[in-house]
Enzyme design. Structure first.
Site, PDB file in Angstrom:
ATOM      1  N   HIS A  57      38.322  45.503  40.655  1.00  0.00           N
ATOM      2  CA  HIS A  57      39.527  46.344  40.650  1.00  0.00           C
ATOM      3  C   HIS A  57      39.578  47.200  41.923  1.00  0.00           C
ATOM      4  O   HIS A  57      39.142  48.349  41.939  1.00  0.00           O
ATOM      5  CB  HIS A  57      39.511  47.236  39.406  1.00  0.00           C
ATOM      6  N   HIS A  59      42.146  48.359  45.259  1.00  0.00           N
ATOM      7  CA  HIS A  59      43.471  48.333  45.896  1.00  0.00           C
ATOM      8  C   HIS A  59      43.252  48.326  47.406  1.00  0.00           C
ATOM      9  O   HIS A  59      42.820  49.319  47.982  1.00  0.00           O
ATOM     10  CB  HIS A  59      44.292  49.550  45.474  1.00  0.00           C
ATOM     11  N   LEU A  60      43.547  47.193  48.028  1.00  0.00           N
ATOM     12  CA  LEU A  60      43.344  47.082  49.486  1.00  0.00           C
ATOM     13  C   LEU A  60      44.602  47.465  50.268  1.00  0.00           C
ATOM     14  O   LEU A  60      44.543  47.642  51.474  1.00  0.00           O
ATOM     15  CB  LEU A  60      42.887  45.674  49.867  1.00  0.00           C
ATOM     16  N   ARG A  61      45.734  47.558  49.563  1.00  0.00           N
ATOM     17  CA  ARG A  61      46.988  48.096  50.124  1.00  0.00           C
ATOM     18  C   ARG A  61      47.673  47.207  51.159  1.00  0.00           C
ATOM     19  O   ARG A  61      48.793  47.504  51.542  1.00  0.00           O
ATOM     20  CB  ARG A  61      46.779  49.489  50.741  1.00  0.00           C
ATOM     21  N   ASN A  91      49.442  45.059  43.619  1.00  0.00           N
ATOM     22  CA  ASN A  91      50.568  45.970  43.886  1.00  0.00           C
ATOM     23  C   ASN A  91      50.705  46.321  45.367  1.00  0.00           C
ATOM     24  O   ASN A  91      50.691  47.474  45.760  1.00  0.00           O
ATOM     25  CB  ASN A  91      50.483  47.230  43.017  1.00  0.00           C
ATOM     26  N   HIS A 178      46.517  46.888  32.504  1.00  0.00           N
ATOM     27  CA  HIS A 178      46.534  48.342  32.706  1.00  0.00           C
ATOM     28  C   HIS A 178      47.235  48.896  31.473  1.00  0.00           C
ATOM     29  O   HIS A 178      48.456  48.810  31.358  1.00  0.00           O
ATOM     30  CB  HIS A 178      47.305  48.644  34.005  1.00  0.00           C
ATOM     31  N   ASP A 304      38.459  50.832  40.799  1.00  0.00           N
ATOM     32  CA  ASP A 304      39.864  51.248  40.928  1.00  0.00           C
ATOM     33  C   ASP A 304      40.062  52.042  42.229  1.00  0.00           C
ATOM     34  O   ASP A 304      40.816  53.024  42.271  1.00  0.00           O
ATOM     35  CB  ASP A 304      40.331  52.052  39.713  1.00  0.00           C
ATOM     36  N   GLY A 323      45.285  58.419  42.024  1.00  0.00           N
ATOM     37  CA  GLY A 323      44.224  57.526  42.491  1.00  0.00           C
ATOM     38  C   GLY A 323      43.232  58.193  43.408  1.00  0.00           C
ATOM     39  O   GLY A 323      43.518  59.221  44.026  1.00  0.00           O
TER      40      GLY A 323
HETATM   41 ZN   LIG Z   1      45.449  50.667  36.722  1.00  0.00          ZN
END
Ligand SMILES: [Zn+2]
Lengths: 448, 317
Positions: A57, A59-61, A91, A178, A304, A323
């Site tokens: 999990h 987020h590499l953006r 996302n 989620h 995350d 986040g």
């Molecule tokens: Zn989430």
């Protein structure tokens, strides 16, 4: 590459002290008193050697939010944290809901070379929760997507969730949910409690998570599909998952390091570094999550990792982004919350942070242990180091860590990915060298 | 006391001393020459990210009566880059040499952000932040109660034994929160009356008595003070209660309920009132009502707060 690396006197997760020889991309020899040949010799006395950490999990953006993180900067943060594989959440902008986007992310990861990047595909087009995305195309693409998630948003429509579970099953994939009822959490800012009311911050009730998990495990049971629950944060969720597992439902659950250590009390500062989704909960929840790890109800720890630029956090709490970054701090936090408290030994940590997430994500070629013939994916942890977690420890593009200034036991010292070092003596190996090694190792992979 | 961010962190001594200074300020307001030279040369900024004519004017009058230079800074509307604007605005005010900042903001915690972030050194006065607190309102309410009950013998006295009933939309009310903390610190008993939907989640852990039925509260508590809160009729759309009629019938201070109250009860409302909804006109205009005193007392209390935070020993803290 051909020169190889010899780690001397490392301690495996089961306590065995041994040397580890790496040749090419594989572990070639494990045993005592291995003789150094024409290779790099690193003294690993006192260090715990784990199979490379796998974050299900992250987020590499990239693409779309490169001001927060890129595949390169995010995987540098990963390597600094002992991770050799990260699963990149969908996302982005555009959303990872087509074969083209997931293949692009995979390629960016290979080019950077700091870690394997496994793209996660969106469950629904544009994360809009209305119709299924190109799940089959992503599964059959060169990125071979096996994990699907609308993370950041919940697949809240019950029928759509049922279909997603069924359709993803077709490709041996898993839906990572989620769990957040959107209506119960409109404008929610922190855990709903007497404290949220005192602070005047709109509450995010535990029931909004627990009700979705309850529904989803029943759906998974009904259709015999796999379900993965992202970032479980409440004691009640643990009970639902315990019940589901006792019934034989194929559910796996993850918890973040921050939900194992931090509590809602931090919201008193109105410092938005502590704003995260799901929110920090009560101390009772933290304790229940730790027990759930001891009991095997929680299967994995995932970070995350959610980078945000300074301006997204340097503002009023309700205007701030949700986040926190978590790759670089994961091991020290886990050691502090679980190992030093006697809840886990390092073998269990290896399960939670490497072996089990690799299995859930259907990660090919990940080592099942540190032994001859396995892929050389390794993390070396110094459990005796004690240091203040300062901003220099953050290697990604963003600095929204809740841990800055806190003191922790444990630090990642070396990371080996595909047989080459990405982190050595706590310092990242140079970008060009890593990219070159990655290119070579892919080439060798193709020719062998 | 460096800032005034909430009533929760006021000690009983601090609270009483603010009320006592407010008494001094009120006395000066009876003179022909109302203006004091106390804050001459000091700059007070009214930083309003949210409209509130009443509170803004009250602080404005208070600052002017202390001879401070006043800057009205209305920063409403820049919601896209809200955060940046709070930081930028604070730094601008610092550069302009503000000696005190009165901030009103729709975000809970905005006043504390301003006090903690290091953007500005001036004392911060919270004039209402989101659903969190509105400390000067609670102080002026306490001041008003004290004067009503103790008259000329108010100085040095707290509110021990007073029975205060607060009725209405407690869930969304910063006034209710600030009042609860302050009144308890001052020794009063507080009873919250509202339907369960309008009781703040977890408020039972705060130690307030919570009663759903207003008539029961009136008979059982025999309140010294009844404070009616404004109810926003939009709450019907979000299912906090079914209709205006049902709200008024159950939680409105009607003429009939007025009859049931003790003769010397004080009726309060932070304003602006919805006449005929949470309070009947007769109740609002009765001799028991302190609504207008609250307005004038607001000036005295805000003068006291500005004076205590701004005057004298700057940099000596
Ligand atoms: Zn989430």
């Amino acid at each position: 590459m051909s020169d190889g690396i010899l780690f001397k006197a490392a301690t495996l997760s089961d306590g065995t002290v041994t040397d580890i020889r790496i040749s090419g991309a594989t572990i070639s020899e494990v045993g005592s008193h291995l003789k150094g040949a024409n290779e790099t010799v690193i003294d690993a006395t006192g260090l715990v050697a784990l199979t490379g950490l796998v974050d299900l999990h992250t987020h590499l953006r990239e693409p779309g939010f490169e001001q927060s993180e890129t595949v390169l900067t995010g995987t540098r943060a990963a390597a600094a944290g002992g991770f050799t594989t990260v699963f990149a959440m969908a996302n982005t902008l555009p959303v990872a809901d087509t074969a083209g986007v997931v293949e692009q992310i995979q390629t960016l990861g290979e080019r950077a070379g700091y870690a394997t990047v496994r793209p996660i595909g969106a469950v629904t087009v544009g994360l809009e929760g209305e119709r299924l995305s190109a799940i089959g195309a992503m599964a059959n693409s060169s990125a071979r997507v096996r994990v699907f998630s609308d993370d950041g948003k919940c697949v809240h429509d019950s029928l759509l969730m049922r279909r997603a579970l069924e359709y993803v099953k077709t490709f041996d994939g898993v839906v990572a949910q989620h769990a957040q009822d959107p209506r119960l959490t409109e404008n929610a800012q922190m855990n709903e409690s007497a404290l949220s009311s005192e602070l005047g911050l709109t509450g995010w009730p535990a029931a909004a998570e627990e009700s979705i998990i309850s529904r989803d495990v029943l759906l998974a049971e009904h259709i015999g599909a796999r379900l993965h629950v992202c970032h479980v944060s409440t004691a009640g969720s643990v009970e639902v998952i315990r019940w589901a597992k006792e019934r034989g439902i194929q559910v796996t659950a993850e918890v973040t390091p921050h939900h194992l250590l931090l509590t809602q009390e931090l919201a008193r500062t109105y410092d938005a570094r502590y704003k995260v989704n799901p929110p920090l909960r009560r101390d009772e929840d933290v304790q229940a999550l730790r027990r759930a790890i001891a009991d095997g109800i929680i299967d994995i720890i995932a970070t995350d990792h959610a980078p945000h630029p300074l301006e997204a956090k340097e503002c009023e709490w309700d205007a701030a982004a949700f986040g926190m970054v978590g790759l670089e701090s994961a091991v020290p936090v886990v050691q502090t919350a679980l190992v030093d408290t006697g809840i886990c030994d390092w073998a269990r940590v290896e399960q939670l942070m490497s072996l089990k997430p690799a299995e859930i994500g259907r990660l090919n070629g990940h080592p099942s242990s540190i032994s001859a013939g396995q892929q050389a994916e390794l993390a070396f942890v110094d459990p005796n180091s004690r240091s203040v977690f300062d901003i220099n420890r953050l290697k990604g593009r963003s600095t929204n860590s809740p841990y800055l200034g806190m003191e922790f036991n444990g630090a990642v010292v070396h990371t080996v990915h595909q047989g080459y070092l990405t982190l050595r003596d706590g310092e990242l190996v140079d970008e060009q060298i890593v990219a070159e090694c990655s290119k070579l190792s892919q080439h060798e992979g193709l020719s062998s | 006391m460096r800032h005034l961010l909430s009533t929760k962190d006021l000690s009983r001594e601090q609270a009483v001393s603010i009320l006592d200074v407010a008494e001094d300020m009120a006395e000066t307001q009876l003179r022909e020459q109302k203006k004091l030279a106390t804050l001459r040369g000091r700059t007070v900024v009214n930083l309003f990210f949210e409209d509130s004519t009443r509170t803004r004017i009250s602080f404005e009058v208070a600052a002017k009566r202390l001879s401070a230079d006043l800057i009205n800074f209305s920063a409403k509307g820049s919601s896209v880059s809200k955060g940046e604007s709070l930081k930028d605005t604070a730094q601008t005010l610092q550069a302009l040499g503000a000696d005190a900042v009165v901030i009103r903001h729709s975000s809970s915690g905005a006043a504390q952000n301003l006090a903690d972030a290091g953007w500005i050194n001036a004392p911060i006065i919270n004039a209402g932040d989101g659903k969190h607190e509105h400390p000067t309102q609670a102080l002026l309410d306490a001041f008003t109660m004290r004067r009503r009950v103790f008259g000329g013998n108010s100085r040095g006295v707290a509110l021990d034994g007073l029975r205060v009933v607060i009725v209405g939309d407690l869930a969304h009310s910063r006034v209710a929160r600030s009042n609860l903390w302050l009144l308890r610190t001052l020794g009063a008993d507080v009873t919250f009356v509202a339907p369960e939907t309008l009781v703040p989640f977890g408020a039972r852990d705060w130690g307030a008595n919570i009663v759903h039925d207003l008539d029961t509260a009136i008979t059982e508590v025999e309140p010294s003070v009844v404070m009616m809160l404004r109810v926003q009729l939009e709450r019907m759309q979000t299912s906090y209660f079914p209709s205006q009629q049902e709200y008024v019938r159950n939680w409105g201070l009607s003429d009939q309920r007025m009859q049931a109250l003790p003769e010397d009860v004080v009726i309060m409302h932070p304003g602006p009132m919805n006449r005929g909804v949470e309070i009947s006109s007769r109740a609002a205009d009765s001799p028991n009502s302190s609504v207008l005193e609250q307005v004038s007392n607001g000036v005295s209390v805000r003068m006291a707060v500005l004076y205590m935070l701004t005057s004298g020993d700057r940099g000596e803290k």
